[in-house]
Design a protein around this motif. Structure first.
Motif, PDB file in Angstrom:
ATOM      1  N   UNK A  43      16.129  14.065 -42.249  1.00  0.00           N
ATOM      2  CA  UNK A  43      14.731  14.489 -42.257  1.00  0.00           C
ATOM      3  C   UNK A  43      13.923  13.843 -41.139  1.00  0.00           C
ATOM      4  N   UNK A  45      14.836  13.720 -38.028  1.00  0.00           N
ATOM      5  CA  UNK A  45      14.971  14.579 -36.861  1.00  0.00           C
ATOM      6  C   UNK A  45      14.138  15.840 -37.093  1.00  0.00           C
ATOM      7  N   UNK A  46      13.746  16.501 -36.001  1.00  0.00           N
ATOM      8  CA  UNK A  46      12.941  17.715 -36.157  1.00  0.00           C
ATOM      9  C   UNK A  46      13.788  18.880 -36.658  1.00  0.00           C
ATOM     10  N   UNK A  63      15.246  16.182 -31.289  1.00  0.00           N
ATOM     11  CA  UNK A  63      13.937  15.528 -31.278  1.00  0.00           C
ATOM     12  C   UNK A  63      13.065  16.249 -30.269  1.00  0.00           C
ATOM     13  N   UNK A  64      11.813  16.444 -30.662  1.00  0.00           N
ATOM     14  CA  UNK A  64      10.885  17.169 -29.798  1.00  0.00           C
ATOM     15  C   UNK A  64      10.002  16.181 -29.050  1.00  0.00           C
ATOM     16  N   UNK A  65       9.789  16.461 -27.770  1.00  0.00           N
ATOM     17  CA  UNK A  65       8.844  15.649 -27.003  1.00  0.00           C
ATOM     18  C   UNK A  65       8.036  16.568 -26.094  1.00  0.00           C
ATOM     19  N   UNK A  66       6.958  16.024 -25.573  1.00  0.00           N
ATOM     20  CA  UNK A  66       6.107  16.809 -24.660  1.00  0.00           C
ATOM     21  C   UNK A  66       6.153  16.191 -23.269  1.00  0.00           C
ATOM     22  N   UNK A 166       5.715  22.746 -33.791  1.00  0.00           N
ATOM     23  CA  UNK A 166       4.337  22.638 -34.273  1.00  0.00           C
ATOM     24  C   UNK A 166       3.352  23.234 -33.262  1.00  0.00           C
ATOM     25  N   UNK A 179      -1.860  18.024 -31.651  1.00  0.00           N
ATOM     26  CA  UNK A 179      -0.715  18.645 -32.310  1.00  0.00           C
ATOM     27  C   UNK A 179      -1.030  18.817 -33.782  1.00  0.00           C
ATOM     28  N   UNK A 181       0.693  19.380 -37.121  1.00  0.00           N
ATOM     29  CA  UNK A 181       2.042  19.370 -37.698  1.00  0.00           C
ATOM     30  C   UNK A 181       2.183  20.387 -38.834  1.00  0.00           C
ATOM     31  N   UNK A 184       3.593  25.396 -38.161  1.00  0.00           N
ATOM     32  CA  UNK A 184       4.815  25.433 -37.352  1.00  0.00           C
ATOM     33  C   UNK A 184       5.339  26.855 -37.230  1.00  0.00           C
TER      34      UNK A 184
END
Lengths: 276, 311
Positions: A43, A45-46, A63-66, A166, A179, A181, A184
C-alpha cells in the motif's frame, strides 16, 4: 538419491529425463508453469503487483514523482523501469552494483516496454515544458527460478494498469503546484505485451525447445538466462531476442511463435481476472 | 548524487507528489491528535500497549527456493523477506585465518517501500546502520565456532516499511537461520517501542516512529527503542535507542520489551514447528515421486539390456 545424482552428474541427470520426453519437474516440453498474480499488495507504493510463475517471484512497485520535462521533449513525461536482481534471490548474484546479467535483463525489459508503446508518454505531461509525471517502476526479483523477463513484464503491465494519477493543478504565474490525492484518474494503457521464454537444448539427435524454463534448465542449455524470448503484443510481435544456445529447427520455428501467442492470450486473461 | 551508469535514471530534479499535497505541511500537534485519540486508542484501533500480531498463517519459512534457508515476516503492513545461503570459505591472501565464522548482513529497502519518499537504489547510510545492527544482533546467537574461516551471507529485503523494520528484520533472520539449520544458542526475538510525550507505545507504526523523532518539547521523553532478546538464556543481543529519554524510562521500557519478546518467542516457535511439519509432508510426496521415476528409469535400463543381449 536423485538429489545427489543431480549434483554429481547434472548433464546426465538432465539427459535421462529429456530422453524420456519429460522435464525434471514433470512438465512436458511445451508446458508452462502455473501463474499466480496479485495486484496492489503494497500500500505504500502508488501501484504494485506480485507474480509467482512456479517458483519465480517478482514484485513490481511504482512510485510517482513530479519533474520538469526535458527541453528537447517538452510534452513528454518519463517512464523509468529498472529490474533489480537481489543477492537474496539466488546464490549467483553478489551484493553491490548490478552485474552485467542484471543490466541485460533490465535493458531487455525497458526495450520491450518502450517499443510496445503501451504508454503514451504525452499522457504523463501535465503542463508543457513545466511539469510532468515521472513513473519509477522498480521490479524486484525475490526468487529467481528462470524466465524472469516473462514475470517482470507481466507484473509491470499489471501494476501500470492499476495505477491511477492524482489530479494536479498548476498555477502558471506563481508556478505553484497543488496535488489533490482524493481525486484520481486511471492511467491509459493501450498495449499489453507478454513475453515468453524458451530454452533450446542440444541433444545428440535434435534440438529440443523447452517452454518457460527453470534456472536449472537454463543452465543446462548454456545461455544468458533463457535462450529465446518472444514477445507478443495483442497479436503483433514486439520483440524477439535470442541469446546463445542451439539453433532452432526450421519446422519448430512456427510452432514456437504459436506457443508464445497462445500463452500471451492466457496471460492477458489472467491479468484481466486479477484486476476485475 | 553521483550518476549511476548501470541503471536507468529519472530526471535529477524529480520530487514526490506527496510534497505538494495538503498532508505534507501538518504540524506536530495535528499529527499527534490524528494518531492518538483521548481514549488512549491509536489510529488503527490498538491500545498503547498492544503489539501487532505476527500472523502465523502468512509469516512462514522456506519461501525462496534457491536459498538454503529463508523467511517472510509480516506485521500488518510491514513486510520483510530474508534469505540465508550456505557458508562459503573466506578466500584471498589478505585475510588472516579467522577462528570464528563471519556473518555478512545486508539490509535493503525496496525503492517503493517508504511512504514519504522514493528510496534510491544505491545503498544509503540508513541501510548500512541497519545492516550493522543486524550483524551485531546475530553474531552472539549463531555458534560461530562451528564454522571457522567460513562466511555466512544473510540478506534482508524490506518490501514495505510501516515501523519496526529492525525488529522485523531480526525476527525474519532468526527464522531463516533456523530454517537453514544453522547451529544457534537460542531463539532470538526482537521488539520495538516508541516514546511520545512520556507515553510508551509498543510496536509503533511508521507514522508513530516519525512523530517520536520530530518532538518539540525538550522536557518530555521522546524516542525509539529496539531490543533483541534471547529467551532461554535471558540475554540481550542488541539494544538500540535514539531520541532523548531519561534513565528511569529506559529501565521501564526494557522490562516491557522483555515481556514483549517473550510473547513473540511463542509465535516464532509455532512458525518453526509448522514449517517442520510442512517440510516433512513435502518430503514424503517427493520421495514417492522419485520412487515412481526410478521405476520408469529402471524399466528403460532393462529394455536396453535386452537389446544389447539380443544383438
Amino acid at each position: 538419491m536423485s538429489d545427489v545424482y543431480k549434483v554429481i552428474h547434472p548433464n546426465k541427470y538432465f539427459n535421462d529425463y529429456i530422453s524420456l520426453n519429460v522435464r525434471p519437474d514433470g512438465r512436458k516440453f511445451d508446458e508452462q508453469r502455473s501463474i499466480k498474480l496479485n495486484a496492489n499488495a503494497i500500500s505504500n507504493a502508488d501501484a504494485s503487483a506480485l507474480i509467482k510463475c512456479g517458483n519465480t517471484t517478482v514484485v513490481c512497485g511504482i512510485t510517482l514523482e513530479l519533474a520538469t520535462p526535458k527541453a528537447e521533449e517538452p510534452d513528454h513525461g518519463f517512464l523509468v523501469t529498472n529490474v533489480e536482481l537481489l543477492p537474496l534471490c539466488s546464490s549467483k548474484f553478489k551484493p553491490g552494483p548490478p552485474s552485467d546479467y542484471a543490466q541485460v535483463i533490465s535493458n531487455t525489459v525497458n526495450d520491450i516496454i518502450k517499443n510496445s508503446k503501451c504508454i503514451d508518454l504525452k499522457d504523463l505531461c501535465i503542463v508543457s515544458d513545466k511539469l510532468a509525471w515521472v513513473l519509477y517502476c522498480d521490479m524486484v526479483c525475490l526468487d529467481n527460478d528462470g524466465s524472469i523477463i516473462d514475470a517482470c513484464i507481466t507484473t509491470l503491465i499489471t501494476s501500470l494498469k492499476s495505477l491511477s494519477l492524482p489530479a494536479v493543478s498548476f498555477d502558471v504565474e506563481t508556478e505553484e503546484v497543488k496535488v489533490d490525492i482524493s481525486n484520481k484518474t486511471l492511467l491509459k494503457v493501450t498495449g499489453l505485451p507478454v513475453a515468453t521464454s524458451f530454452a533450446i537444448y542440444q541433444s545428440p539427435e535434435s534440438n529440443i525447445v523447452l517452454t518457460d524454463p527453470t534456472t536449472f534448465e537454463e543452465e543446462m542449455c548454456g545461455g544468458i538466462g533463457a535462450n529465446l524470448i518472444v514477445c507478443w503484443n495483442q497479436g503483433l510481435l514486439c520483440g524477439v531476442q535470442k541469446y546463445g544456445g542451439g539453433n532452432i529447427p526450421t519446422e519448430s520455428q512456427k510452432n514456437l511463435l504459436q506457443v508464445a501467442k497462445k500463452r500471451s492470450k492466457l496471460v492477458e486473461e489472467v491479468i484481466e481476472t486479477c484486476l476485475s | 548524487m553521483p550518476f549511476d551508469y548501470r541503471r536507468f535514471n529519472g530526471p535529477e530534479d524529480s520530487v514526490s507528489y506527496k510534497r505538494f499535497s495538503e498532508d505534507f505541511l501538518r504540524t506536530y500537534d495535528e499529527l499527534y491528535k490524528d494518531l492518538l485519540d483521548e481514549n488512549g486508542k491509536r489510529k488503527d484501533g490498538r491500545a498503547l500497549n498492544e503489539a501487532r500480531s505476527l500472523c502465523t498463517s502468512i509469516s512462514r519459512t522456506n519461501i525462496v527456493s534457491q536459498a538454503k534457508g529463508s523467511a517472510y515476516v509480516e506485521l500488518n503492513k510491514t513486510k520483510v523477506i530474508c534469505s540465508v545461503f550456505d557458508p562459503r570459505e573466506i578466500t584471498g591472501h589478505q585475510n588472516e585465518y579467522s577462528w570464528f565464522g563471519q556473518i555478512y548482513c545486508e539490509v535493503k529497502f525496496a525503492p517503493f517501500s517508504c511512504p514519504r519518499k522514493r528510496r534510491q537504489l544505491v545503498p544509503d547510510s540508513d541501510e548500512k546502520a541497519l545492516s550493522a545492527d543486524l550483524k551485531k544482533a546475530l553474531e552472539t546467537v549463531v555458534r560461530r565456532d562451528k564454522f571457522p574461516n567460513f562466511q555466512m551471507d544473510i540478506f534482508v529485503y524490506i518490501l514495505e516499511h510501516d515501523g519496526g523494520c529492525l525488529s522485523a528484520a531480526i525476527n525474519a533472520a532468526g527464522l531463516a537461520l533456523a530454517d537453514a539449520v544453522v547451529p544457534m544458542y537460542d531463539i532470538v526475538s526482537a521488539s520495538s517501542v516508541a516514546i511520545i510525550n512520556d507515553q510508551i507505545i509498543i510496536d509503533p507504526t511508521e507514522a508513530e516512529e516519525h512523530l517520536a523523532l520530530m518532538y518539540t518539547d525538550k522536557e518530555k521523553n521522546h524516542g525509539l527503542v529496539t531490543m533483541c532478546f534471547m529467551h532461554h538464556l535471558k540475554q540481550f543481543t542488541d539494544f538500540r535507542q535514539i531520541g532523548s529519554v531519561d534513565a528511569e524510562c529506559v529501565l521501564k521500557v526494557m522490562d516491557i520489551l522483555e515481556k514483549e519478546c517473550d510473547k513473540l518467542m511463542l509465535v516464532i516457535k509455532k512458525i518453526m514447528v509448522s514449517n517442520v511439519v510442512r517440510q516433512h509432508n513435502e518430503h514424503k510426496v517427493l520421495l514417492e515421486e522419485a520412487k515412481f521415476r526410478e521405476e520408469v528409469l529402471q524399466s528403460k535400463v532393462e529394455e536396453w539390456r535386452k537389446l544389447l543381449n539380443a544383438g
